[in-house]
Design a protein around this motif. Structure first.
Motif, mmCIF file in Angstrom:
data_model
loop_
_atom_site.group_PDB
_atom_site.id
_atom_site.type_symbol
_atom_site.label_atom_id
_atom_site.label_comp_id
_atom_site.label_asym_id
_atom_site.label_seq_id
_atom_site.Cartn_x
_atom_site.Cartn_y
_atom_site.Cartn_z
ATOM 1 N N SER A 126 -8.098 3.052 2.115
ATOM 2 C CA SER A 126 -6.427 3.869 1.075
ATOM 3 C C SER A 126 -6.068 3.598 -0.597
ATOM 4 C CB SER A 126 -5.796 3.308 2.018
ATOM 5 O OG SER A 126 -4.821 1.749 2.040
ATOM 6 N N LEU A 127 -6.764 1.871 -0.332
ATOM 7 C CA LEU A 127 -6.923 1.824 -2.084
ATOM 8 C C LEU A 127 -7.482 2.267 -2.611
ATOM 9 C CD1 LEU A 127 -6.868 -1.810 -1.240
ATOM 10 C CD2 LEU A 127 -5.172 -0.895 -2.264
ATOM 11 N N ILE A 185 0.930 -1.255 -0.213
ATOM 12 C CA ILE A 185 -0.264 -0.113 -0.012
ATOM 13 C C ILE A 185 0.920 1.080 0.161
ATOM 14 C CG2 ILE A 185 -2.046 1.617 1.470
ATOM 15 C CD1 ILE A 185 -3.012 -0.731 2.550
ATOM 16 N N ILE A 244 -4.115 6.510 4.477
ATOM 17 C CA ILE A 244 -2.829 4.560 4.226
ATOM 18 C C ILE A 244 -2.264 5.172 5.505
ATOM 19 C CG2 ILE A 244 -0.425 5.119 2.824
ATOM 20 C CD1 ILE A 244 -2.471 5.144 0.796
ATOM 21 N N CYS A 280 -5.632 5.972 -3.569
ATOM 22 C CA CYS A 280 -4.532 5.792 -4.702
ATOM 23 C C CYS A 280 -4.728 5.910 -6.126
ATOM 24 C CB CYS A 280 -4.107 4.675 -3.901
ATOM 25 S SG CYS A 280 -2.643 4.540 -2.230
ATOM 26 N N CYS A 321 -2.081 0.887 7.495
ATOM 27 C CA CYS A 321 -0.337 0.113 7.608
ATOM 28 C C CYS A 321 -0.816 0.184 8.596
ATOM 29 C CB CYS A 321 0.531 1.520 7.422
ATOM 30 S SG CYS A 321 0.808 2.000 5.162
ATOM 31 N N VAL A 351 -8.286 0.338 4.918
ATOM 32 C CA VAL A 351 -7.668 -0.502 4.261
ATOM 33 C C VAL A 351 -8.079 -0.197 2.532
ATOM 34 C CG1 VAL A 351 -6.726 -2.469 2.495
ATOM 35 C CG2 VAL A 351 -6.139 -2.148 5.283
#
Length: 278
Positions: free
Chosen positions: A253-254, A159, A224, A257, A228, A250
């Motif tokens: 964050s995806l 990630i 992010i 991105c 993590c 998660v």
């Protein structure tokens, strides 16, 4: 007598080949300029040491007592900040190529427009992966550990690299839009400092002013960092523990991105085309 025509080259294959060649060119400059690697790793190491040993005892982590809790809380923030600052390497590198006329030479070659920028982005991504390895070693030295197994730790690093890849496209657009490497250096970083500090990277969001807490928890850097921490098994307090950022770090964050890449990669390629007439 028949004349054999040259086979048509697949545009995607050509773009990937061009990107690979230019990525290799970008990586070959590192052994010739070792000071670049040194300065790229000094800043995050300084952040780790300063926050871990100077500010660590002054910033309690809700629900996680002890100085080691802050160091485990800190490292995901340092990782994300370092990957976000990858913006500068892409922006300065492309602005430098533009100012030296190197891009003009590429125009005379049958190269894919996307391959020129993607080569820079991929080369910088490999460089940042090496910097992240240095940061992992530094984290282990100050007492950081992951607790959810090696597989989830690898997912967290993936990630982080995806985030660096996304931010490099932002840097590419900046580098192609400014007048030179000096301006690119400032333009690539000046907006990142408030974005980083208005997040959960260094201070738990429950300790921020209430008006800033929702902004901080939906911040892409916070997403992010939270992803993590979730994958590493490190402390990750939220001001709104039932909200989407806390429940699905998660996925968020995806999503961030993907959104950054979808927006900025085409803009960077379009800017390259308009700036060079290629």
């Amino acid at each position: 007598m028949s004349v054999e025509l040259p086979a048509r080259v697949n545009p995607l294959s050509r773009a990937l080949s061009d990107a690979g060649i230019l990525a290799w060119r970008s990586l070959k400059r590192i052994p010739r300029t070792p000071d670049m690697l040194i300065y790229a790793t000094i800043q995050p190491i300084m952040f780790v040491l300063l926050f871990a040993y100077v500010f660590g005892n002054a910033i309690p982590i809700p629900g996680f007592p002890g100085p080691r809790a802050y160091r485990e809380f800190l490292m995901s923030g340092i990782f994300a900040q370092t990957m976000a600052f990858a913006v500068a390497s892409a922006s300065v590198g492309l602005a430098d190529d533009m100012s030296k006329g190197l891009i003009d030479r590429f125009r005379s070659l049958p190269m894919a427009r996307s391959g020129v920028i993607a080569g820079r982005v991929v080369g910088d991504l490999v460089f940042n992966a090496f910097v992240m390895l240095i940061m992992v070693i530094c984290g282990f030295i100050v007492g950081w550990r992951w607790h959810n197994g090696f597989g989830q730790a690898l997912a967290a690093f993936a990630i982080l690299l995806l985030f660096a890849f996304a931010m490099l496209w932002v840097g590419a657009l900046i580098g192609l839009s400014v007048g030179g490497p000096e301006v690119a250096s400032s333009a690539g970083l000046i907006w990142l400092f408030p974005l980083t500090f208005l997040s959960n990277a260094f201070v738990p969001t429950p300790q921020l002013p209430k008006a800033l807490q929702p902004i901080a928890e939906w911040n892409p850097i916070s997403s992010i960092v939270a992803a993590c921490r979730h994958l590493f098994g490190n402390p990750s307090p939220f001001a709104s523990p039932d909200g989407f950022p806390a429940q699905h770090p998660v996925w968020l964050s995806l999503m961030w991105c993907t959104a950054i890449i979808v927006v900025f990669a085409p803009l960077a390629v379009r800017k390259y085309r308009s700036a060079t007439g290629h």
